[in-house]
Design a protein around this motif. Structure first.
Motif, short mmCIF file in Angstrom:
data_model
loop_
_atom_site.label_atom_id
_atom_site.label_comp_id
_atom_site.label_asym_id
_atom_site.label_seq_id
_atom_site.Cartn_x
_atom_site.Cartn_y
_atom_site.Cartn_z
N ILE A 148 0.05 -1.26 -4.86
CA ILE A 148 1.28 -0.54 -4.53
C ILE A 148 1.89 -1.16 -3.28
N ILE A 149 3.23 -1.29 -3.28
CA ILE A 149 3.92 -1.86 -2.12
C ILE A 149 3.74 -0.90 -0.94
N ILE A 150 3.21 -1.43 0.15
CA ILE A 150 3.05 -0.59 1.34
C ILE A 150 3.87 -1.11 2.51
N GLY A 151 4.31 -2.35 2.45
CA GLY A 151 5.06 -2.89 3.57
C GLY A 151 5.68 -4.24 3.24
N TRP A 152 6.04 -4.96 4.28
CA TRP A 152 6.75 -6.24 4.10
C TRP A 152 6.39 -7.19 5.23
N THR A 153 6.60 -8.45 4.98
CA THR A 153 6.54 -9.49 6.00
C THR A 153 7.86 -10.25 5.97
N CYS A 154 8.23 -10.79 7.09
CA CYS A 154 9.49 -11.52 7.18
C CYS A 154 9.23 -12.87 7.85
N GLY A 155 9.66 -13.91 7.25
CA GLY A 155 9.44 -15.24 7.83
C GLY A 155 10.51 -16.22 7.47
#
Length: 155
Positions: A148-155
């Protein structure tokens, strides 16, 4: 008598040709209410840099992105706003902001499935839109133990 009439006619024509004629003129026309205008060209430059406001976050938190305003040197035009687009396998959408604001928060709720999305910024001026930002950022979903999607990363 005929000769006298012809002679008088010839003398009359000669006198007529020697009389003063009006001087030649050049015609000039103007259009009432007509004026001239000048035009200048301008360029709406692309946004030069784009960065993530955070390296990662939870799904409930917005994803902060910021950028620098494009250069307005030379014939560059200062933008009146910005269009931020994001699209990819994780979801898609767009948001706008008015200048001088150079940051937005993309809602974490737009992340619909596991994957990634690319963020691009465009400068706007009226109905003009600049070329795409010179940099893009990728937002990737982070999954929990159950997928399940719980968060994100950005790069």
């Amino acid at each position: 008598m005929k000769r006298v009439a012809v002679a008088l006619g010839a003398v009359g024509l000669l006198l007529l040709s020697l009389t003063a004629r009006p001087a030649p003129t050049q015609a000039a026309w103007t259009r009432p209410g007509f004026s001239t205008a000048t035009a200048a060209s301008g360029v709406l430059n692309p946004v030069p840099t784009l960065s993530c406001g955070a390296a990662s976050g939870l799904l409930a938190v917005s994803i902060p992105v910021s950028w620098t305003a494009p250069p307005t040197t030379g014939n560059g035009v200062a933008p009146t706003g910005y269009l931020v687009t994001y699209s990819g396998t994780a979801g898609s959408g767009s948001t706008t902001t008015t200048a001088p604001t150079t940051s937005v928060g993309i809602p974490g709720s737009v992340l619909t499935i596991a994957g990634s999305m690319t963020v691009t910024v465009y400068a706007t001026y009226g109905n003009w839109v600049s070329p795409a930002s010179l940099q893009t950022r990728t937002i990737t979903t982070t999954l929990g133990a159950l997928g399940i999607i719980i968060g994100w990363t950005c790069g």
